[in-house]
Design an enzyme around this catalytic site. Structure first.
Site, mmCIF file in Angstrom:
data_model
loop_
_atom_site.group_PDB
_atom_site.id
_atom_site.type_symbol
_atom_site.label_atom_id
_atom_site.label_comp_id
_atom_site.label_asym_id
_atom_site.label_seq_id
_atom_site.Cartn_x
_atom_site.Cartn_y
_atom_site.Cartn_z
ATOM 1 N N ARG A 87 0.828 -1.202 0.000
ATOM 2 C CA ARG A 87 0.000 0.000 0.000
ATOM 3 C C ARG A 87 0.859 1.248 0.000
ATOM 4 N NH1 ARG A 87 -4.725 2.252 2.644
ATOM 5 N NH2 ARG A 87 -4.765 4.373 1.868
ATOM 6 N N ARG A 96 -6.701 1.555 -4.564
ATOM 7 C CA ARG A 96 -5.745 1.120 -3.552
ATOM 8 C C ARG A 96 -5.560 -0.384 -3.540
ATOM 9 N NH1 ARG A 96 -7.696 4.592 0.526
ATOM 10 N NH2 ARG A 96 -7.682 5.933 -1.279
ATOM 11 N N ASP A 99 -6.748 -1.620 1.883
ATOM 12 C CA ASP A 99 -7.184 -0.689 2.905
ATOM 13 C C ASP A 99 -7.697 -1.524 4.073
ATOM 14 O OD1 ASP A 99 -7.529 1.958 3.496
ATOM 15 O OD2 ASP A 99 -9.300 2.221 2.243
ATOM 16 N N ASP A 101 -9.469 -0.793 7.651
ATOM 17 C CA ASP A 101 -10.050 0.239 8.512
ATOM 18 C C ASP A 101 -10.488 -0.381 9.837
ATOM 19 O OD1 ASP A 101 -9.808 2.308 6.653
ATOM 20 O OD2 ASP A 101 -11.772 1.916 5.767
HETATM 21 N N1 ROI Z 1 -15.224 2.187 -2.502
HETATM 22 C C1 ROI Z 1 -15.577 0.902 -2.302
HETATM 23 N N2 ROI Z 1 -16.605 0.405 -3.010
HETATM 24 N N3 ROI Z 1 -14.945 0.097 -1.425
HETATM 25 C C2 ROI Z 1 -13.887 0.549 -0.685
HETATM 26 O O1 ROI Z 1 -13.314 -0.216 0.121
HETATM 27 C C3 ROI Z 1 -13.491 1.892 -0.850
HETATM 28 N N4 ROI Z 1 -12.465 2.415 -0.126
HETATM 29 C C4 ROI Z 1 -12.120 3.692 -0.231
HETATM 30 C C5 ROI Z 1 -12.814 4.639 -1.157
HETATM 31 C C6 ROI Z 1 -11.790 5.252 -2.085
HETATM 32 C C7 ROI Z 1 -13.491 5.712 -0.321
HETATM 33 N N5 ROI Z 1 -13.833 3.994 -1.967
HETATM 34 C C8 ROI Z 1 -14.192 2.696 -1.779
HETATM 35 O O2 ROI Z 1 -11.139 4.138 0.530
#
Ligand code: ROI
Length: 165
Positions: A87, A96, A99, A101
């Site tokens: 990443r 990305r 991610d 979170d």
């Molecule tokens: N959109 C989707 N569908 N899934 C994600 O995990 C995701 N993650 C993000 C952003 C760019 C906001 N859009 C996303 O960080």
């Protein structure tokens, strides 16, 4: 109060470099974290990108960890997994590789410079709420109420269950 650990929910997302493999390998890395174990994981879901158009669809999932790591230590661990999987902190809301979170930590509300829990956008994101509903249908999101009600207020058509995953 942390002696026996807490349940933490992690949102996983990828839309680059074989997204399914990225998410599966991150789930394995979560299971290997010190001071805890992977308790539950959702299926993989495909989702339309939120953010700038023209990026590939995402693969999303949610995991529940049982962890004795404090919230900021868990955040560090998540960022290490992101870094290990390539990443780069690049375009805001752009595509990305991985991610991770920190969505929920016990029933706590945390506001720190590096970390806000519950994740401040999760209650409006179908790509988080739908997989979360698979593994924790009866959960409440602190400050936002029952997941079941939140799920009724988002557009679930942007999220689809992926076969074989
Ligand atoms: N959109 C989707 N569908 N899934 C994600 O995990 C995701 N993650 C993000 C952003 C760019 C906001 N859009 C996303 O960080």
């Amino acid at each position: 109060m942390n002696g026996s650990g807490e349940s933490a929910y992690i949102g996983l997302g990828s839309n680059l470099h074989d997204p399914r493999r990225q998410v599966e390998s991150a789930l394995q890395a979560l299971d290997r974290l010190p001071g805890g174990s992977l308790d539950a994981r959702s299926s993989l879901y495909g989702s339309s990108p939120l953010g700038p158009p023209g990026q590939p669809d995402y693969v999303n999932a949610v995991a529940r960890l049982h962890t004795t790591l404090a919230p900021l230590d868990l955040l560090d661990a998540l960022q290490s997994i992101e870094a290990a999987q390539g990443r780069r902190r690049d375009m805001h809301w752009g595509p990305r590789t991985l991610d991770l979170d920190l969505l929920l930590y016990g029933g706590r509300r945390i506001v720190e410079r590096r970390l806000v829990v519950p994740h401040p956008e999760m209650h409006r994101r179908a790509f988080v709420l739908v997989p979360l509903g698979e593994i924790a249908p009866d959960i409440d999101i602190p400050g936002h109420g029952p997941l079941r009600e939140l799920l009724e207020s988002v557009d679930r058509s942007t999220v689809r269950l992926l076969r074989d995953g």
